[in-house]
Design a protein around this motif. Structure first.
Motif, PDB file in Angstrom:
ATOM      1  N   ILE A   1       0.802  -1.228   0.000  1.00  0.00           N
ATOM      2  CA  ILE A   1       0.000   0.000   0.000  1.00  0.00           C
ATOM      3  C   ILE A   1       0.833   1.276   0.000  1.00  0.00           C
ATOM      4  CG2 ILE A   1      -1.721   1.336   1.282  1.00  0.00           C
ATOM      5  CD1 ILE A   1      -2.990  -1.273   2.121  1.00  0.00           C
ATOM      6  N   PRO A   2       1.836   1.433   0.876  1.00  0.00           N
ATOM      7  CA  PRO A   2       2.605   2.690   0.839  1.00  0.00           C
ATOM      8  C   PRO A   2       3.210   2.980  -0.525  1.00  0.00           C
ATOM      9  CG  PRO A   2       3.092   1.463   2.832  1.00  0.00           C
ATOM     10  CD  PRO A   2       2.296   0.546   1.954  1.00  0.00           C
ATOM     11  N   GLY A   3       3.747   1.965  -1.182  1.00  0.00           N
ATOM     12  CA  GLY A   3       4.315   2.158  -2.513  1.00  0.00           C
ATOM     13  C   GLY A   3       3.256   2.516  -3.540  1.00  0.00           C
ATOM     14  N   MET A   4       2.067   1.924  -3.419  1.00  0.00           N
ATOM     15  CA  MET A   4       0.971   2.244  -4.340  1.00  0.00           C
ATOM     16  C   MET A   4       0.503   3.678  -4.151  1.00  0.00           C
ATOM     17  SD  MET A   4      -1.143  -1.362  -4.127  1.00  0.00           S
ATOM     18  CE  MET A   4      -2.428  -0.890  -5.297  1.00  0.00           C
TER      19      MET A   4
ATOM     20  N   LYS B   1      -5.430   6.939 -15.857  1.00  0.00           N
ATOM     21  CA  LYS B   1      -4.063   6.414 -15.663  1.00  0.00           C
ATOM     22  C   LYS B   1      -3.970   5.635 -14.348  1.00  0.00           C
ATOM     23  CE  LYS B   1      -1.908  10.285 -18.158  1.00  0.00           C
ATOM     24  NZ  LYS B   1      -1.018  11.467 -18.030  1.00  0.00           N
ATOM     25  N   ILE B   2      -4.614   6.187 -13.313  1.00  0.00           N
ATOM     26  CA  ILE B   2      -4.612   5.506 -12.014  1.00  0.00           C
ATOM     27  C   ILE B   2      -5.393   4.212 -12.103  1.00  0.00           C
ATOM     28  CG2 ILE B   2      -5.426   5.678  -9.623  1.00  0.00           C
ATOM     29  CD1 ILE B   2      -4.705   8.644  -9.701  1.00  0.00           C
ATOM     30  N   ARG B   3      -6.509   4.226 -12.851  1.00  0.00           N
ATOM     31  CA  ARG B   3      -7.285   2.994 -13.016  1.00  0.00           C
ATOM     32  C   ARG B   3      -6.442   1.921 -13.693  1.00  0.00           C
ATOM     33  NH1 ARG B   3     -12.628   3.212 -16.598  1.00  0.00           N
ATOM     34  NH2 ARG B   3     -11.071   3.699 -18.192  1.00  0.00           N
ATOM     35  N   THR B   4      -5.718   2.303 -14.735  1.00  0.00           N
ATOM     36  CA  THR B   4      -4.854   1.333 -15.422  1.00  0.00           C
ATOM     37  C   THR B   4      -3.807   0.767 -14.475  1.00  0.00           C
ATOM     38  OG1 THR B   4      -5.161   2.459 -17.546  1.00  0.00           O
ATOM     39  CG2 THR B   4      -3.219   1.036 -17.329  1.00  0.00           C
ATOM     40  N   TYR B   5      -3.214   1.662 -13.684  1.00  0.00           N
ATOM     41  CA  TYR B   5      -2.208   1.231 -12.705  1.00  0.00           C
ATOM     42  C   TYR B   5      -2.825   0.263 -11.698  1.00  0.00           C
ATOM     43  CZ  TYR B   5       0.861   1.542  -8.611  1.00  0.00           C
ATOM     44  OH  TYR B   5       1.646   1.243  -7.531  1.00  0.00           O
ATOM     45  N   MET B   6      -3.993   0.634 -11.161  1.00  0.00           N
ATOM     46  CA  MET B   6      -4.638  -0.187 -10.144  1.00  0.00           C
ATOM     47  C   MET B   6      -5.028  -1.557 -10.695  1.00  0.00           C
ATOM     48  SD  MET B   6      -5.634  -0.462  -7.031  1.00  0.00           S
ATOM     49  CE  MET B   6      -5.848   1.148  -6.296  1.00  0.00           C
ATOM     50  N   GLU B   7      -5.544  -1.579 -11.903  1.00  0.00           N
ATOM     51  CA  GLU B   7      -5.965  -2.856 -12.493  1.00  0.00           C
ATOM     52  C   GLU B   7      -4.768  -3.762 -12.765  1.00  0.00           C
ATOM     53  OE1 GLU B   7     -10.149  -1.377 -14.596  1.00  0.00           O
ATOM     54  OE2 GLU B   7      -8.350  -1.622 -15.829  1.00  0.00           O
ATOM     55  N   GLU B   8      -3.650  -3.145 -13.124  1.00  0.00           N
ATOM     56  CA  GLU B   8      -2.433  -3.944 -13.337  1.00  0.00           C
ATOM     57  C   GLU B   8      -1.896  -4.493 -12.014  1.00  0.00           C
ATOM     58  OE1 GLU B   8       0.223  -1.334 -15.352  1.00  0.00           O
ATOM     59  OE2 GLU B   8      -0.685  -1.647 -17.335  1.00  0.00           O
ATOM     60  N   LYS B   9      -2.014  -3.702 -10.940  1.00  0.00           N
ATOM     61  CA  LYS B   9      -1.495  -4.123  -9.640  1.00  0.00           C
ATOM     62  C   LYS B   9      -2.375  -5.168  -8.972  1.00  0.00           C
ATOM     63  CE  LYS B   9       1.463  -2.553  -7.362  1.00  0.00           C
ATOM     64  NZ  LYS B   9       2.884  -2.918  -7.111  1.00  0.00           N
ATOM     65  N   THR B  10      -3.703  -5.038  -9.122  1.00  0.00           N
ATOM     66  CA  THR B  10      -4.618  -5.906  -8.374  1.00  0.00           C
ATOM     67  C   THR B  10      -5.297  -6.970  -9.231  1.00  0.00           C
ATOM     68  OG1 THR B  10      -6.565  -4.473  -8.699  1.00  0.00           O
ATOM     69  CG2 THR B  10      -5.109  -3.990  -6.810  1.00  0.00           C
ATOM     70  N   GLY B  11      -5.347  -6.731 -10.548  1.00  0.00           N
ATOM     71  CA  GLY B  11      -6.051  -7.679 -11.411  1.00  0.00           C
ATOM     72  C   GLY B  11      -7.559  -7.524 -11.376  1.00  0.00           C
ATOM     73  N   ASN B  12      -8.046  -6.472 -10.706  1.00  0.00           N
ATOM     74  CA  ASN B  12      -9.487  -6.226 -10.590  1.00  0.00           C
ATOM     75  C   ASN B  12      -9.875  -4.974 -11.369  1.00  0.00           C
ATOM     76  OD1 ASN B  12      -9.719  -8.373  -8.726  1.00  0.00           O
ATOM     77  ND2 ASN B  12      -9.106  -7.006  -7.060  1.00  0.00           N
TER      78      ASN B  12
END
Length: 280
Positions: free
Chosen positions: A174-177, A244-255
């Protein structure tokens, strides 16, 4: 209240009125006791309930680790609950007790672990980090050793994990995200955000819960597409950044990130940028 099982001299188990197993701590509470004996109430220091699986883990833990470390954890948990204003997942009694004992053993063997997320934890979880620092001071007083700021940050992560009731390996991301998503905003708008502003604090808080929902797979549902389209058109630059944040989040979580989440994210980005612009 009767003893069901003597785990060691300082820890026994019992059951409540609903036949749920309780863990009962107290110095000497199990000494020369057997199953079926009455528990001496004046020796009780802590009573809590864990899941069946956690009970087994806790029993194994207390057989190997001195009772003092459970007491250290209890003091840290009490402070955290008071500072944060909410109870923590009881499993922290297992994870943090084990960590504290391991940290002290490592120190005595001159083995040092560095926390790669120290800066981010200090920045984004300042309350939890402050509790970690207090814990380090307590260990210094009780054990006569001085653990590092890195260890204070590790303790802070255990507290964050217990707040969220999440898997520790996921919480550690989480801190890195948070750092990465804030950088996406900075680079998208080519600005330096005012980190002392209330608007920035609200934005970071929103991102914390956004990440938590992602980890727990409990995003806001998409219910009102009309408002989503309104905000997307009203704040095109903020929406582009949110994408951009959505793309990042989806890549990190797969959701997948819902439209409802995108709407709130767009609004928060717009607010923090607008506030930042007016104060330049």
């Amino acid at each position: 209240m009767k003893i069901v099982k003597v785990i060691n001299n300082n820890v026994v188990s019992s059951v409540d009125d609903k036949e749920c197993e309780l863990i009962i701590l107290g110095r000497g509470i199990g000494f020369q006791k057997n199953s079926g004996d009455e528990i001496e109430e004046d020796r009780i220091e802590k009573v809590f309930q864990l899941s069946s699986a956690a009970n087994s883990q806790f029993e194994s833990l207390v057989k190997e680790i001195p009772y003092e470390y459970i007491k250290y954890t209890d003091e840290i948990v009490k402070e955290a609950a008071e500072v944060i204003g909410r109870s923590l997942n009881r499993n922290i009694y297992i994870t943090l007790t084990d960590h504290l004992h391991f940290a002290v053993e490592r120190y005595r063997k001159n083995i040092v672990f560095q926390n790669a997320l120290l800066w981010e934890i200090k920045k984004f979880y300042s309350r939890e980090y402050a509790i970690g620092l207090h814990a380090v001071e307590m260990i210094k007083e009780k054990e006569g050793i001085e653990l590092s700021a890195d260890e204070a940050a590790f303790i802070a992560l255990h507290i964050v994990n217990a707040e969220m009731d999440a898997d520790m390996t996921k919480t550690a991301d989480i801190p890195g995200m948070l750092r990465d998503m804030i950088n996406i905003v900075k680079y998208s708008f080519h600005v330096t955000l005012d980190e002392d502003s209330l608007c920035y604090e609200r934005f970071v808080t929103h991102l914390k819960f956004f990440i938590q929902r992602a980890i727990e797979q409990s995003y806001y549902p998409s219910e009102d597409c009309e408002f989503y389209n309104v905000y997307r058109k009203k704040y095109p630059k903020a929406y582009a950044c949110a994408r951009k944040i959505r793309t990042y989040m989806e890549e990190k979580t797969g959701n997948s990130v819902t439209d409802e989440e995108m709407m709130y994210l767009t609004v928060h980005i717009s607010r923090v940028i607008d506030k930042n612009d007016t104060e330049q």
